[in-house]
Design a protein around this motif. Sequence first.
Motif, PDB file in Angstrom:
ATOM      1  N   ASP A 142       0.729  -0.960   0.040  1.00 53.80           N
ATOM      2  CA  ASP A 142       0.041   0.047  -0.126  1.00 53.80           C
ATOM      3  C   ASP A 142       0.768   1.304   0.046  1.00 53.80           C
ATOM      4  O   ASP A 142       0.669   2.192  -0.603  1.00 53.80           O
ATOM      5  CB  ASP A 142      -0.963   0.033   1.183  1.00 53.80           C
ATOM      6  CG  ASP A 142      -2.015  -1.128   1.215  1.00 53.80           C
ATOM      7  OD1 ASP A 142      -2.348  -1.414  -0.144  1.00 53.80           O
ATOM      8  OD2 ASP A 142      -2.507  -1.477   2.461  1.00 53.80           O
ATOM      9  N   TRP A 144       1.925   2.195  -3.614  1.00 52.20           N
ATOM     10  CA  TRP A 144       0.934   2.539  -4.277  1.00 52.20           C
ATOM     11  C   TRP A 144       0.446   4.160  -4.022  1.00 52.20           C
ATOM     12  O   TRP A 144       0.283   4.896  -4.868  1.00 52.20           O
ATOM     13  CB  TRP A 144      -0.497   1.847  -4.170  1.00 52.20           C
ATOM     14  CG  TRP A 144      -0.312   0.391  -4.963  1.00 52.20           C
ATOM     15  CD1 TRP A 144      -0.213  -0.545  -4.366  1.00 52.20           C
ATOM     16  CD2 TRP A 144      -0.247   0.322  -6.387  1.00 52.20           C
ATOM     17  NE1 TRP A 144      -0.014  -1.681  -5.335  1.00 52.20           N
ATOM     18  CE2 TRP A 144       0.181  -1.026  -6.683  1.00 52.20           C
ATOM     19  CE3 TRP A 144      -0.216   1.115  -7.477  1.00 52.20           C
ATOM     20  CZ2 TRP A 144       0.158  -1.651  -7.842  1.00 52.20           C
ATOM     21  CZ3 TRP A 144      -0.069   0.564  -8.655  1.00 52.20           C
ATOM     22  CH2 TRP A 144      -0.189  -0.797  -8.867  1.00 52.20           C
ATOM     23  N   LYS A 145       0.569   4.297  -2.772  1.00 52.85           N
ATOM     24  CA  LYS A 145       0.394   5.793  -2.183  1.00 52.85           C
ATOM     25  C   LYS A 145       1.481   6.804  -2.494  1.00 52.85           C
ATOM     26  O   LYS A 145       1.192   7.769  -3.432  1.00 52.85           O
ATOM     27  CB  LYS A 145       0.254   5.539  -0.687  1.00 52.85           C
ATOM     28  CG  LYS A 145      -0.348   7.072  -0.152  1.00 52.85           C
ATOM     29  CD  LYS A 145      -0.575   6.665   1.344  1.00 52.85           C
ATOM     30  CE  LYS A 145      -1.365   8.058   2.068  1.00 52.85           C
ATOM     31  NZ  LYS A 145      -1.481   7.988   3.480  1.00 52.85           N
ATOM     32  N   SER A 146       2.658   6.254  -2.589  1.00 52.25           N
ATOM     33  CA  SER A 146       3.730   7.041  -3.163  1.00 52.25           C
ATOM     34  C   SER A 146       3.560   7.206  -4.720  1.00 52.25           C
ATOM     35  O   SER A 146       4.105   8.385  -5.145  1.00 52.25           O
ATOM     36  CB  SER A 146       5.035   6.231  -2.830  1.00 52.25           C
ATOM     37  OG  SER A 146       5.273   6.121  -1.415  1.00 52.25           O
ATOM     38  N   LEU A 147       3.375   6.188  -5.231  1.00 52.06           N
ATOM     39  CA  LEU A 147       2.860   6.324  -6.741  1.00 52.06           C
ATOM     40  C   LEU A 147       2.098   7.460  -7.067  1.00 52.06           C
ATOM     41  O   LEU A 147       2.389   8.121  -8.118  1.00 52.06           O
ATOM     42  CB  LEU A 147       2.866   4.845  -7.286  1.00 52.06           C
ATOM     43  CG  LEU A 147       2.417   4.909  -9.100  1.00 52.06           C
ATOM     44  CD1 LEU A 147       3.647   5.252  -9.638  1.00 52.06           C
ATOM     45  CD2 LEU A 147       1.933   3.505  -9.381  1.00 52.06           C
ATOM     46  N   GLN A 148       0.998   7.305  -6.305  1.00 53.45           N
ATOM     47  CA  GLN A 148      -0.065   8.134  -6.644  1.00 53.45           C
ATOM     48  C   GLN A 148       0.401   9.684  -6.375  1.00 53.45           C
ATOM     49  O   GLN A 148       0.081  10.605  -7.157  1.00 53.45           O
ATOM     50  CB  GLN A 148      -1.182   8.043  -5.602  1.00 53.45           C
ATOM     51  CG  GLN A 148      -2.227   9.122  -5.789  1.00 53.45           C
ATOM     52  CD  GLN A 148      -3.400   8.993  -4.665  1.00 53.45           C
ATOM     53  OE1 GLN A 148      -3.473   7.648  -3.975  1.00 53.45           O
ATOM     54  NE2 GLN A 148      -4.275   9.698  -4.743  1.00 53.45           N
ATOM     55  N   HIS A 149       1.172   9.831  -5.511  1.00 54.31           N
ATOM     56  CA  HIS A 149       1.688  11.357  -5.182  1.00 54.31           C
ATOM     57  C   HIS A 149       2.678  11.833  -6.300  1.00 54.31           C
ATOM     58  O   HIS A 149       2.830  13.007  -6.712  1.00 54.31           O
ATOM     59  CB  HIS A 149       2.583  11.413  -3.784  1.00 54.31           C
ATOM     60  CG  HIS A 149       1.427  11.080  -2.606  1.00 54.31           C
ATOM     61  ND1 HIS A 149       2.061  10.717  -1.342  1.00 54.31           N
ATOM     62  CD2 HIS A 149       0.082  11.236  -2.568  1.00 54.31           C
ATOM     63  CE1 HIS A 149       0.947  10.486  -0.781  1.00 54.31           C
ATOM     64  NE2 HIS A 149      -0.212  10.883  -1.252  1.00 54.31           N
ATOM     65  N   SER A 150       3.560  10.609  -6.499  1.00 55.29           N
ATOM     66  CA  SER A 150       4.789  11.051  -7.806  1.00 55.29           C
ATOM     67  C   SER A 150       4.125  11.293  -9.136  1.00 55.29           C
ATOM     68  O   SER A 150       4.402  12.302  -9.827  1.00 55.29           O
ATOM     69  CB  SER A 150       5.484   9.695  -7.965  1.00 55.29           C
ATOM     70  OG  SER A 150       6.440   9.676  -6.684  1.00 55.29           O
ATOM     71  N   VAL A 151       2.816  10.823  -9.362  1.00 59.22           N
ATOM     72  CA  VAL A 151       2.282  10.940 -10.655  1.00 59.22           C
ATOM     73  C   VAL A 151       1.496  12.169 -10.555  1.00 59.22           C
ATOM     74  O   VAL A 151       1.381  13.030 -11.669  1.00 59.22           O
ATOM     75  CB  VAL A 151       1.209   9.720 -10.895  1.00 59.22           C
ATOM     76  CG1 VAL A 151       0.113  10.097 -12.070  1.00 59.22           C
ATOM     77  CG2 VAL A 151       2.118   8.336 -11.326  1.00 59.22           C
ATOM     78  N   LEU A 152       0.859  12.317  -9.423  1.00 59.17           N
ATOM     79  CA  LEU A 152       0.328  13.684  -9.222  1.00 59.17           C
ATOM     80  C   LEU A 152       1.099  14.966  -9.528  1.00 59.17           C
ATOM     81  O   LEU A 152       0.855  15.816 -10.259  1.00 59.17           O
ATOM     82  CB  LEU A 152      -0.535  13.906  -7.920  1.00 59.17           C
ATOM     83  CG  LEU A 152      -1.103  15.097  -7.464  1.00 59.17           C
ATOM     84  CD1 LEU A 152      -2.442  15.341  -8.306  1.00 59.17           C
ATOM     85  CD2 LEU A 152      -1.725  15.052  -6.242  1.00 59.17           C
ATOM     86  N   SER A 207       1.545  11.244   3.659  1.00 60.82           N
ATOM     87  CA  SER A 207       0.641  12.139   2.626  1.00 60.82           C
ATOM     88  C   SER A 207       1.946  12.797   1.732  1.00 60.82           C
ATOM     89  O   SER A 207       1.240  13.294   0.709  1.00 60.82           O
ATOM     90  CB  SER A 207       0.174  13.256   3.536  1.00 60.82           C
ATOM     91  OG  SER A 207       0.907  13.993   4.456  1.00 60.82           O
TER      92      SER A 207
END
Length: 307
Positions: free
Chosen positions: A61, A64-72, A257
């Motif tokens: 998890d 995936w959270k880090s990936l979400q922040h990087s893509v954002l 976050s």
Amino acid sequence: MQHGKYRFIVGFLVVPLAMYTIFVIWPFIQSIYYSFTDWTGLSPDFKMVGFGNYSRLLDDDTFWKSLQHSVLLALLLPVVVLGLALFFSFMLNVGGRRRKGAAIAGVQGSGFYKIVYFFPQVLSIAIVALLFQFAYNPNSGLINSALDGVGLGSVQPEWLGDPDLALWCVMAVLVWSQVGFFVVLFSAGMASIPKDFYEAALLDGASRVTTFFRITLPLLWDTVQSGWVYMGILALGAESFAVVQIITVGPGGPDGSTSVLTLLVYQKAFRDGQAGYATTIGVALLIVTLIFSAVVMRLGRRERLEF
């Protein structure tokens, strides 16, 4: 004669290609190899685990959270930075009032403004991050003190301590540190556009906004596209890691976050002693970066304009 020319070219290329292979290609190959092991990063002893690290990655998890922040960051940072840089550059070169003898001119003091915008580039990203860390201090920081000074003392955000604001604070640091470079870059490109184009458009009744979208942006598109790829790689890479590592709680907090992929690679490799798993995350980051670059180059492809 042809054979002599080819030998001459090969003689110049062999050393740079060899160095590129040793210092760039070979580390990539090593990283992919280690991603299939349980290497700790400290012991020379390790064993192959096959796709175990990749299976673990899919169930992680935190990844995936880090990936979400990087893509954002990769999606939003180029939009904000390049948008601001294009606006400032246009104002500095074309957006001023008409002056005697010049139908097209920048705003007054444009040379001074270019120096001001470029100033953050003189500072290292570590110094910039430290400056903003002090500014974001909720008790004695510059931002909350300024809010208190204008009568908004009741509005005292925690900034880096607020999970809903922390990532946006990181993005603000990256925007502030990068806009100046592109202001200078785009200004150089705009200065090379013949003034006759703008003067003809203005004589036909075109507004400044119209000249920007019909003349400036199309003629600068190659530079904008390159800048988009550069900013995306920067958001996915070392710059975002440096800011998150220096200014955030944890780092990567609060509550994950502000965690990004580069920070996760660092933590797994040097804090947790899981270098094999860290390289797996690095391989995933490489794939994301390649996909991002390919998509931007594909969507931004258009016929080249010359003048």
